[in-house]
Design an enzyme around this catalytic site. Sequence first.
Site, mmCIF file in Angstrom:
data_model
loop_
_atom_site.group_PDB
_atom_site.id
_atom_site.type_symbol
_atom_site.label_atom_id
_atom_site.label_comp_id
_atom_site.label_asym_id
_atom_site.label_seq_id
_atom_site.Cartn_x
_atom_site.Cartn_y
_atom_site.Cartn_z
ATOM 1 N N SER A 10 0.819 -1.206 0.000
ATOM 2 C CA SER A 10 0.000 0.000 0.000
ATOM 3 C C SER A 10 0.857 1.263 0.000
ATOM 4 O O SER A 10 0.333 2.346 -0.226
ATOM 5 C CB SER A 10 -0.900 0.005 1.235
ATOM 6 O OG SER A 10 -0.086 0.072 2.398
ATOM 7 N N TYR A 41 -4.356 1.012 3.536
ATOM 8 C CA TYR A 41 -5.332 -0.001 3.123
ATOM 9 C C TYR A 41 -6.142 -0.501 4.326
ATOM 10 O O TYR A 41 -7.282 -0.923 4.169
ATOM 11 C CB TYR A 41 -4.615 -1.199 2.506
ATOM 12 C CG TYR A 41 -4.234 -1.048 1.046
ATOM 13 C CD1 TYR A 41 -4.281 0.180 0.394
ATOM 14 C CD2 TYR A 41 -3.834 -2.160 0.322
ATOM 15 C CE1 TYR A 41 -3.921 0.289 -0.937
ATOM 16 C CE2 TYR A 41 -3.479 -2.060 -1.014
ATOM 17 C CZ TYR A 41 -3.520 -0.840 -1.646
ATOM 18 O OH TYR A 41 -3.174 -0.742 -2.959
ATOM 19 N N GLY A 42 -5.505 -0.481 5.505
ATOM 20 C CA GLY A 42 -6.130 -1.059 6.695
ATOM 21 C C GLY A 42 -7.450 -0.408 7.071
ATOM 22 O O GLY A 42 -8.237 -0.981 7.811
ATOM 23 N N CYS A 72 2.481 -7.023 1.833
ATOM 24 C CA CYS A 72 1.480 -6.329 2.637
ATOM 25 C C CYS A 72 0.571 -7.383 3.267
ATOM 26 O O CYS A 72 -0.085 -8.149 2.542
ATOM 27 C CB CYS A 72 0.680 -5.405 1.717
ATOM 28 S SG CYS A 72 -0.696 -4.563 2.515
ATOM 29 N N ASN A 73 0.560 -7.433 4.579
ATOM 30 C CA ASN A 73 -0.280 -8.415 5.270
ATOM 31 C C ASN A 73 -1.761 -8.154 5.013
ATOM 32 O O ASN A 73 -2.566 -9.070 4.903
ATOM 33 C CB ASN A 73 -0.025 -8.362 6.780
ATOM 34 C CG ASN A 73 1.378 -8.792 7.142
ATOM 35 O OD1 ASN A 73 1.616 -9.936 7.468
ATOM 36 N ND2 ASN A 73 2.326 -7.875 7.062
ATOM 37 N N THR A 74 -2.118 -6.876 4.938
ATOM 38 C CA THR A 74 -3.521 -6.496 4.778
ATOM 39 C C THR A 74 -4.040 -6.933 3.409
ATOM 40 O O THR A 74 -5.108 -7.562 3.306
ATOM 41 C CB THR A 74 -3.661 -4.961 4.927
ATOM 42 O OG1 THR A 74 -2.999 -4.568 6.120
ATOM 43 C CG2 THR A 74 -5.101 -4.529 4.974
ATOM 44 N N CYS A 182 2.565 -6.071 10.118
ATOM 45 C CA CYS A 182 2.348 -5.064 9.078
ATOM 46 C C CYS A 182 3.735 -4.615 8.635
ATOM 47 O O CYS A 182 4.577 -4.287 9.477
ATOM 48 C CB CYS A 182 1.549 -3.893 9.653
ATOM 49 S SG CYS A 182 1.484 -2.469 8.539
ATOM 50 N N THR A 183 3.967 -4.629 7.324
ATOM 51 C CA THR A 183 5.327 -4.355 6.849
ATOM 52 C C THR A 183 5.798 -2.937 7.183
ATOM 53 O O THR A 183 6.991 -2.703 7.310
ATOM 54 C CB THR A 183 5.418 -4.615 5.331
ATOM 55 O OG1 THR A 183 4.323 -3.962 4.666
ATOM 56 C CG2 THR A 183 5.373 -6.089 5.023
ATOM 57 N N HIS A 184 4.858 -2.013 7.344
ATOM 58 C CA HIS A 184 5.245 -0.646 7.717
ATOM 59 C C HIS A 184 5.970 -0.596 9.072
ATOM 60 O O HIS A 184 6.771 0.300 9.324
ATOM 61 C CB HIS A 184 4.007 0.259 7.818
ATOM 62 C CG HIS A 184 3.498 0.769 6.506
ATOM 63 N ND1 HIS A 184 2.873 -0.040 5.592
ATOM 64 C CD2 HIS A 184 3.530 2.010 5.958
ATOM 65 C CE1 HIS A 184 2.526 0.693 4.535
ATOM 66 N NE2 HIS A 184 2.917 1.932 4.728
HETATM 67 N N1 DGL Z 1 1.861 -2.465 4.947
HETATM 68 C C1 DGL Z 1 0.602 -3.026 5.108
HETATM 69 C C2 DGL Z 1 0.555 -4.345 5.849
HETATM 70 O O1 DGL Z 1 1.529 -5.056 5.878
HETATM 71 C C3 DGL Z 1 -0.635 -2.217 5.254
HETATM 72 C C4 DGL Z 1 -0.669 -0.864 5.819
HETATM 73 C C5 DGL Z 1 -1.903 -0.080 5.405
HETATM 74 O O2 DGL Z 1 -1.910 0.390 4.279
HETATM 75 O O3 DGL Z 1 -2.847 0.038 6.211
HETATM 76 O O4 DGL Z 1 -0.463 -4.706 6.374
#
Ligand code: DGL
Length: 257
Positions: A10, A41-42, A72-74, A182-184
């Site tokens: 995302s 995205y979350g 991205c996990n989401t 979450c990768t962030h």
């Molecule tokens: N980096 C994303 C993840 O691993 C999502 C963050 C987002 O856009 O809410 O879930």
Amino acid sequence: MKKSIGVFDSGMGGVTLLAELLRALPREHFIYLGDSLNAPYGEKTPEEVTALTEKAVEALLEKGVKMVVIACNTATSAAARRVREKYDIPIIGMEPAIKPALLSNKGGQIAVMATEMTLKLDKFNFLIERFKGKGKILKIPAPKLVKLVEEGITEGPLVQDYLKTLFMAYDLEKIESVVLGCTHFLYCEPSIQSFFNHGVKIFDGHQGTVNHVIDLLEAYDLLEARGPGGYEIINSKSEAMKKQSRILLDHYLAMKR
Ligand code: DGL
């Protein structure tokens, strides 16, 4: 013709996985697509995230990629199954590293930090159901941390204050490990570590995902033998975000040195 591997998130989060992939596969070329225009995205619906994930996979297919990694996990929780059915190339997703956290657990609590959507959807809940009874899982949705990272803020008072708010209702001493789902959040690992000043074990799914990418490249006979490797970054929002991705890539690589 030499083909690239598409990596998608995302926004800035998947850059942390790109860094690990570059290190593990120096002969491969990667195209990183960050959808900062639509981040986070979350906070969207699973249907919206599915549509955005399809769009991203199609954009990467147009660039001729041989594989897509959803960093991205989401997006994985909402859309991986759908895009795997729809497109005819290997597509790899991510999930929070609950299993290693539970396997190493000595009786403490495990805090899973992720987006609200990842924590709500079936994929995650089936995962914790599978390991039921092996340790207490705390679900910690942390949407503001995604926004801070998108702004390039990975440490300092704003991050520490937010961590305080997130864990206000919990006894920190009882928390034995933290799963970064979450990768962030990987950029914030040093901040999270110093927030829990009793020391916590931190888990993420990056190594598992990198191993999975290598296994599939081998299985499909897609490994690049000659190189040279490298990467290209695309960002749906702006040139500035593209620059920001490169800064964060260097920051992450230096952090993990
Ligand atoms: N980096 C994303 C993840 O691993 C999502 C963050 C987002 O856009 O809410 O879930």
